[in-house]
Design an enzyme around this catalytic site. Structure first.
Site, PDB file in Angstrom:
ATOM      1  N   ASP A  17      48.496  17.725 -25.826  1.00 40.31           N
ATOM      2  CA  ASP A  17      47.882  18.864 -25.138  1.00 40.31           C
ATOM      3  C   ASP A  17      46.640  18.441 -24.366  1.00 40.31           C
ATOM      4  OD1 ASP A  17      47.749  21.523 -24.397  1.00 40.31           O
ATOM      5  OD2 ASP A  17      46.604  22.137 -26.166  1.00 40.31           O
ATOM      6  N   ASN A  65      56.772  27.728 -22.996  1.00 42.49           N
ATOM      7  CA  ASN A  65      56.186  27.198 -21.753  1.00 42.49           C
ATOM      8  C   ASN A  65      56.908  27.683 -20.487  1.00 42.49           C
ATOM      9  OD1 ASN A  65      55.202  24.035 -23.284  1.00 42.49           O
ATOM     10  ND2 ASN A  65      53.907  25.783 -22.786  1.00 42.49           N
TER      11      ASN A  65
HETATM   12  C1  IPE Z   1      51.953  23.244 -26.928  1.00 43.15           C
HETATM   13  O1  IPE Z   1      50.955  23.259 -25.963  1.00 43.15           O
HETATM   14  C2  IPE Z   1      53.236  22.757 -26.341  1.00 43.15           C
HETATM   15  C3  IPE Z   1      53.223  21.424 -25.773  1.00 43.15           C
HETATM   16  C4  IPE Z   1      52.256  20.526 -25.820  1.00 43.15           C
HETATM   17  C5  IPE Z   1      54.424  21.079 -25.093  1.00 43.15           C
HETATM   18  P1  IPE Z   1      50.510  24.614 -25.237  1.00 43.15           P
HETATM   19  O2  IPE Z   1      49.360  24.259 -24.376  1.00 43.15           O
HETATM   20  O3  IPE Z   1      51.670  25.252 -24.592  1.00 43.15           O
HETATM   21  O4  IPE Z   1      50.046  25.504 -26.477  1.00 43.15           O
HETATM   22  P2  IPE Z   1      49.143  26.807 -26.532  1.00 43.15           P
HETATM   23  O5  IPE Z   1      49.731  27.766 -25.559  1.00 43.15           O
HETATM   24  O6  IPE Z   1      47.750  26.396 -26.125  1.00 43.15           O
HETATM   25  O7  IPE Z   1      49.199  27.255 -27.951  1.00 43.15           O
HETATM   26  C1  IPE Z   2      50.254  19.960 -22.422  1.00 43.12           C
HETATM   27  O1  IPE Z   2      49.150  20.127 -21.587  1.00 43.12           O
HETATM   28  C2  IPE Z   2      51.526  19.758 -21.643  1.00 43.12           C
HETATM   29  C3  IPE Z   2      52.465  20.885 -21.690  1.00 43.12           C
HETATM   30  C4  IPE Z   2      52.342  21.963 -22.405  1.00 43.12           C
HETATM   31  C5  IPE Z   2      53.651  20.754 -20.864  1.00 43.12           C
HETATM   32  P1  IPE Z   2      48.760  21.548 -21.025  1.00 43.12           P
HETATM   33  O2  IPE Z   2      49.443  21.753 -19.729  1.00 43.12           O
HETATM   34  O3  IPE Z   2      48.980  22.596 -22.051  1.00 43.12           O
HETATM   35  O4  IPE Z   2      47.194  21.338 -20.782  1.00 43.12           O
HETATM   36  P2  IPE Z   2      46.041  22.400 -21.018  1.00 43.12           P
HETATM   37  O5  IPE Z   2      46.148  22.866 -22.438  1.00 43.12           O
HETATM   38  O6  IPE Z   2      46.264  23.507 -20.030  1.00 43.12           O
HETATM   39  O7  IPE Z   2      44.779  21.626 -20.744  1.00 43.12           O
HETATM   40 MG    MG Z   3      47.804  23.410 -23.514  1.00 47.66          MG
END
Ligand code: IPE
Ligand code: IPE
Ligand code: MG
Length: 245
Positions: A17, A65
């Site tokens: 993340d 997502n």
């Molecule tokens: C969790 O990350 C899923 C992945 C890293 C693929 P998110 O960024 O989607 O999670 P939330 O929404 O902050 O809980």
């Molecule tokens: C994790 O990084 C990757 C996916 C969920 C695909 P994020 O895209 O959630 O990054 P932040 O949390 O917005 O920084």
């Molecule tokens: Mg995230």
């Protein structure tokens, strides 16, 4: 087996993340963060295999997502497609078997074909299993297992009172694998976000503020050092763990 070696987690599960925030801090589009995230993943796959990890499971795309802006979702699909195409041969060369868990039927057909091709290319890898959770949700994993078990009951193959935790586990996407020993979430959030809910029951949880694109083998080693210091009691008391009975 040395003490240190024995403290290497067999199965590591990672929520990668912080890609979006990494890009935002650089005033770049989120997609660029995802691209940098792929590079971090490549480094970590190699580092885990070098340290003797048996299974590495990373969360790449959750079943939630899809709710992101359409442009970001399609950029992620493109990135996934090209990463599979580019990396499969190198993974195979390094003895790493790739497996995608999650509902792949939800992906565009072209991507499904690339997934199948990458899995086939790496099928002989016996050094480490690299599992990518894509269109994955922990609750859905349990729901699917429950459905299969229910069908077996309805068919008269199984009595309801014979259903136990092993029955359910045998029908999850991770059937036959050890549960994760170490869970890592980067990006500062302290939540599971519907990752491997069932499988994380006794996993050691490590949270890092580092944004995923900055995650490297030093950070991984910090997580492993944290893991090596943990005493895993599984409900028992400390003194009982000393007996080898
Ligand atoms: C969790 O990350 C899923 C992945 C890293 C693929 P998110 O960024 O989607 O999670 P939330 O929404 O902050 O809980
Ligand atoms: C994790 O990084 C990757 C996916 C969920 C695909 P994020 O895209 O959630 O990054 P932040 O949390 O917005 O920084
Ligand atoms: Mg995230």
């Amino acid at each position: 087996m040395s003490e240190e070696r024995s403290k290497i987690p067999r199965h590591v599960a990672i929520i990668m993340d912080g890609n979006g925030r990494w890009a935002k801090a650089r005033r770049r589009p989120r997609t660029e963060g995802h691209r940098a995230g792929v590079n971090a993943t490549r480094r970590v796959v190699r580092a885990c295999a070098d340290r003797g990890v048996e299974v590495l499971t990373v969360f790449a795309f959750s079943s939630e997502n899809w709710q992101r802006p359409r442009e970001e979702v399609s950029a992620l699909m493109e990135l996934f497609f090209f990463a599979l195409r580019r990396e499969a041969r190198q993974l195979a060369k390094n003895g790493i078997r790739l497996r995608i868990i999650g509902d792949r039927a939800g992906f565009p057909e072209r991507l499904q074909r690339e997934i199948a091709a990458a899995e086939a290319t790496t099928a002989g890898g016996d050094r480490m299993l690299f599992q990518v959770a894509a269109n994955y949700g922990g609750r859905l994993d349990i729901v699917h297992a429950a459905r299969v078990v229910a069908r077996r009951v309805a068919a008269g193959e199984l009595a309801p009172e014979d259903i136990d935790a092993d029955t359910l586990a045998a029908h999850l996407s991770t059937a036959g694998q050890p549960d994760p020993d170490l869970f890592i979430r980067t990006g500062g959030e302290k939540r599971i976000s519907n990752f491997l809910l069932w499988q994380l029951a006794y996993t050691e949880l490590y949270f890092s503020d580092v944004l995923w694109p900055d995650f490297d083998s030093d950070e991984l080693d910090r997580a492993f050092a944290f893991y090596a210091r943990r005493e895993r009691r599984f409900g028992k008391i400390s003194e009982q763990l000393l007996d080898h009975a």
